[in-house]
Design a protein around this motif. Structure first.
Motif, PDB file in Angstrom:
ATOM      1  N   THR A 127      15.390  18.942  62.996  1.00 55.52           N
ATOM      2  CA  THR A 127      15.439  17.853  64.174  1.00 55.52           C
ATOM      3  C   THR A 127      14.939  18.307  65.584  1.00 55.52           C
ATOM      4  OG1 THR A 127      17.662  17.807  64.530  1.00 55.52           O
ATOM      5  CG2 THR A 127      16.792  16.304  62.741  1.00 55.52           C
ATOM      6  N   GLY A 172      12.506  15.963  61.779  1.00 61.68           N
ATOM      7  CA  GLY A 172      12.743  14.912  60.792  1.00 61.68           C
ATOM      8  C   GLY A 172      13.123  13.691  62.047  1.00 61.68           C
ATOM      9  N   ASN A 173      12.681  13.655  63.197  1.00 62.29           N
ATOM     10  CA  ASN A 173      12.934  12.647  63.981  1.00 62.29           C
ATOM     11  C   ASN A 173      11.824  12.552  65.083  1.00 62.29           C
ATOM     12  OD1 ASN A 173      13.748  14.914  65.441  1.00 62.29           O
ATOM     13  ND2 ASN A 173      15.052  13.482  66.955  1.00 62.29           N
ATOM     14  N   ARG A 220       8.261  10.469  65.886  1.00 59.63           N
ATOM     15  CA  ARG A 220       7.490   9.484  65.683  1.00 59.63           C
ATOM     16  C   ARG A 220       6.850   8.968  66.786  1.00 59.63           C
ATOM     17  NH1 ARG A 220      10.387   4.347  63.242  1.00 59.63           N
ATOM     18  NH2 ARG A 220       8.866   3.428  64.432  1.00 59.63           N
ATOM     19  N   HIS A 265       7.076  12.101  68.981  1.00 63.91           N
ATOM     20  CA  HIS A 265       6.075  12.957  68.312  1.00 63.91           C
ATOM     21  C   HIS A 265       5.125  13.585  69.301  1.00 63.91           C
ATOM     22  CE1 HIS A 265       2.639  14.355  66.231  1.00 63.91           C
ATOM     23  NE2 HIS A 265       3.402  15.274  65.797  1.00 63.91           N
ATOM     24  N   SER A 301       4.750  15.089  62.119  1.00 60.93           N
ATOM     25  CA  SER A 301       5.770  13.704  62.638  1.00 60.93           C
ATOM     26  C   SER A 301       6.619  13.573  61.533  1.00 60.93           C
ATOM     27  CB  SER A 301       4.930  12.564  62.839  1.00 60.93           C
ATOM     28  OG  SER A 301       4.117  12.219  61.821  1.00 60.93           O
ATOM     29  N   SER A 302       7.468  12.766  61.564  1.00 63.06           N
ATOM     30  CA  SER A 302       8.402  12.461  60.320  1.00 63.06           C
ATOM     31  C   SER A 302       7.753  11.792  59.203  1.00 63.06           C
ATOM     32  CB  SER A 302       9.356  11.246  60.992  1.00 63.06           C
ATOM     33  OG  SER A 302      10.110  11.859  62.312  1.00 63.06           O
ATOM     34  N   ARG A 303       8.114  12.138  58.099  1.00 59.68           N
ATOM     35  CA  ARG A 303       7.435  11.588  56.898  1.00 59.68           C
ATOM     36  C   ARG A 303       8.354  11.325  55.791  1.00 59.68           C
ATOM     37  NH1 ARG A 303       2.762  14.687  56.692  1.00 59.68           N
ATOM     38  NH2 ARG A 303       2.978  14.368  59.026  1.00 59.68           N
ATOM     39  N   TYR A 357       6.974  15.366  52.720  1.00 61.24           N
ATOM     40  CA  TYR A 357       7.776  16.256  53.381  1.00 61.24           C
ATOM     41  C   TYR A 357       7.604  17.615  52.482  1.00 61.24           C
ATOM     42  CZ  TYR A 357      11.813  19.048  54.597  1.00 61.24           C
ATOM     43  OH  TYR A 357      12.944  19.940  54.794  1.00 61.24           O
TER      44      TYR A 357
END
Length: 611
Positions: free
Chosen positions: A428, A458-459, A461, A465, A484-486, A491
């Motif tokens: 993260t 993990g965080n 966006r 991001h 970016s988070s997915r 992932y």
């Protein structure tokens, strides 16, 4: 749906500054509850033919222009309650400036300075609130904390907590501020000073409480002592005192207060099996927020009670009433620090036994938490805990495979052949820091092979991001991609395209390590005395990774990483299958009743002492 009227905000900045600050707080509050995303905006005069990215930048520039005018033209004092709210959301204002070409608000702070030399910085004391609101983590100014402390203690604490609550302290400037603030606050005692806690941003104390673990200073957890005293003062203001625990009665009941417990969340993966193992000896009653649990995870409890949307004080009273009515024997919190409620509960006596686990692995420094549950190979230095240690066997808290992993467990490429080595960093943004990223630079400089770092964040966006990517790329010298988070499947696909992984430090990984094993990757970790460092060593040892992959120093980490880059292909498919077998035997499968036996031993010892 919240709509932000940008045109009206611009007008208010000109002639209704009190209202403009309220408008700004509303904007930042939306960003806070939507992971940094901007709200729908109403505005006048948008230039034609702007794509999405340019449109966002255009709107951000208009916001920054208006905020700049608002802050530099404010003559009167801002209402104290607005000041608290502005510091509560300072991290989002920092993000707005951080994703722009400006990067920080130093050009505005400079307008309030009287003198600025390498030896001394002097500023207009009547502008201290505005200066600190604009003194973002990435500021290049170095304003001495003890200097602003002498001017206004509450405002200094507001700024310190605002900086520490930020989830993106990645740059050298940001990391340096965090270390200095934590070392400064370690010297502060509530008993020695008079502070109006109503002027402290209560809403971000839990972020400070959790985020201090990501720092390097050995004094990092000392800030919890200050936070605990502040919260205890809040409890006193709300007439909440410690209650006399109810006597232990059969059938024994445990109240489990969960912060996040959805089937996709890491806490469910790490703690649900041992919770379910309690059911043979206890009635397990869960309590949490209805939007933080789902139809799968609720089955871990015999009964679940939804905590209503009330003030924090009333939520604490609600939990105390449950404990009284249900005659609870043990209050158990698998994690503490991801929401304010658990920290408040940790600062009052409600039950005979109050126990935490390591959903967020660190001590509480609370006199009201009796025990911490830790697996024997994760402990590190036991003297770093204020709690008594309730020691589980190394397999005493078995984990749960994440959903949708069967295909990866049975069919993955052991490594990807390429002219460059792809290195995954699962993290993260909170775990990323300048020291770790600088270490990656040293690895890439000394490696004979070309390296490409893949950061799976993990965080991250949208705006967050953009900021995280910009911060990482301002430090990392080699090629890198910041994802970016997915969704979890996607992932894992990204993770599978790497050759090896490198764990962040000083705060390492748990589920991230398991994810890497699932897709046949081997990596390097750094261990240490803190439990959030030592978990990495414990997992690596269970998995049977070579001893040299567990490093005690940064120099060892660099040498081991370079070695692994050279020989990673020696670890073939058969090796990774053996590691997966150990993952299943020593991490996924285990003694789900170990926790229940330990809890029952506490109750039996209490009963024996009362005879």
């Amino acid at each position: 749906m919240f709509k932000f009227n940008l045109t009206q905000f611009e007008r208010d900045c000109l002639d209704k500054q009190g209202q403009a600050y309220k408008d700004l707080i509303a904007l930042l509050d939306h960003m806070n509850t939507h992971s940094g995303d901007l709200p729908h905006m109403e505005f006048f005069n948008l230039p034609p033919r702007l794509n999405v990215e340019k449109r966002v930048n255009y709107l951000l520039n208009r916001i920054i222009t208006s905020v700049s005018f608002l802050f530099t033209s404010t003559d009167s004092q801002i209402e104290p309650y607005l000041v608290v709210q502005l510091f509560t959301h300072q991290r989002w204002l920092a993000l707005i400036f951080g994703v722009s070409v400006l990067k920080n608000a130093d050009h505005l702070i400079n307008l309030f300075l009287i003198k600025n030399t390498p030896q001394q910085i002097e500023f207009k004391k009547n502008k201290i609130i505005l200066i600190l609101l604009l003194y973002f983590p990435d500021s290049q100014f170095n304003i001495p904390i003890d200097q602003i402390w002498l001017i206004n203690k509450e405002i200094t604490l507001c700024w310190c907590f605002a900086i520490l609550s930020n989830r993106h302290l990645i740059t050298e400037e940001a990391c340096t501020k965090r270390e200095k603030i934590l070392e400064f606050l370690a010297k502060i005692s509530m008993e020695d000073i008079k502070i109006n806690v109503k002027l402290i941003p209560e809403g971000i104390l839990h972020d400070v409480y959790m985020h201090c673990s990501y720092a390097f200073t050995p004094l990092k957890h000392e800030v919890k002592k200050l936070i605990n005293k502040i919260i205890q003062t809040y409890l006193q203001y709300n007439n909440i005192s410690g209650t006399t625990p109810v006597p232990l009665k059969k059938p024994h009941k445990i109240l489990v207060v969960v912060e996040w417990f959805t089937s996709a969340h890491s806490i469910y993966r790490t703690h649900s099996k041992s919770l379910e193992g309690l059911k043979d000896h206890f009635e397990v009653i869960g309590a949490g927020f209805s939007n933080k649990i789902d139809k799968v995870t609720i089955q871990s409890f015999n009964k679940f009670i939804s905590i209503p949307k009330l003030s924090l004080a009333k939520q604490v009273q609600f939990i105390k009433e449950i404990i009284k009515q249900e005659q609870i024997s043990i209050l158990y919190m698998p994690s503490i620090g991801m929401s304010p409620l658990t920290i408040w509960l940790s600062n009052t006596r409600s039950c005979i036994y109050q126990i935490i686990a390591l959903g967020h692995p660190a001590t509480t420094f609370s006199e009201y938490i009796d025990y911490v549950v830790v697996e024997e190979d994760f402990i590190g230095n036991p003297n770093l805990f204020s709690e008594k240690i309730l020691q589980l066997k190394s397999n005493g808290m078995p984990y749960r495979y994440p959903s949708h992993t069967n295909d990866y467990l049975s069919n993955t490429n052991s490594f990807k052949k390429s002219s460059e080595v792809a290195i995954a960093v699962c993290s993260t943004s909170m775990k990323l820091n300048y020291v770790f990223l600088s270490t990656l630079n040293k690895i890439s400089r000394h490696s004979k092979k070309k390296i490409h770092f893949n950061f799976l964040i993990g965080n991250a966006r949208n705006l967050t991001h953009n900021y995280i990517e910009s911060s990482i790329k301002s430090i990392i010298e080699s090629d890198c991609t910041v994802y970016s988070s997915r969704l979890y499947d996607n992932y894992l696909q990204c993770l599978n395209d790497n050759n090896i992984f490198l764990n962040p430090f000083p705060f390492g990984n748990t589920n991230g390590i398991i994810d890497c094993v699932i897709v046949n990757k081997i990596g390097i970790c750094k261990t240490g005395d803190e439990v959030h460092e030592h978990i990495d060593e414990g997992l690596f040892t269970r998995l049977g990774y070579p001893k040299w992959t567990v490093c005690k120093t940064i120099d060892e980490y660099i040498k081991s990483a370079i070695k692994l880059i050279d020989i990673y292909s020696d670890f073939d498919t058969n090796y990774h299958e053996e590691v997966k077998t150990k993952l299943k035997d020593k991490v996924i499968n285990g003694d789900v009743k170990n926790l229940a036996y330990l809890f029952m031993s506490l109750i039996n010892s209490k009963n024996d002492s009362n005879k």
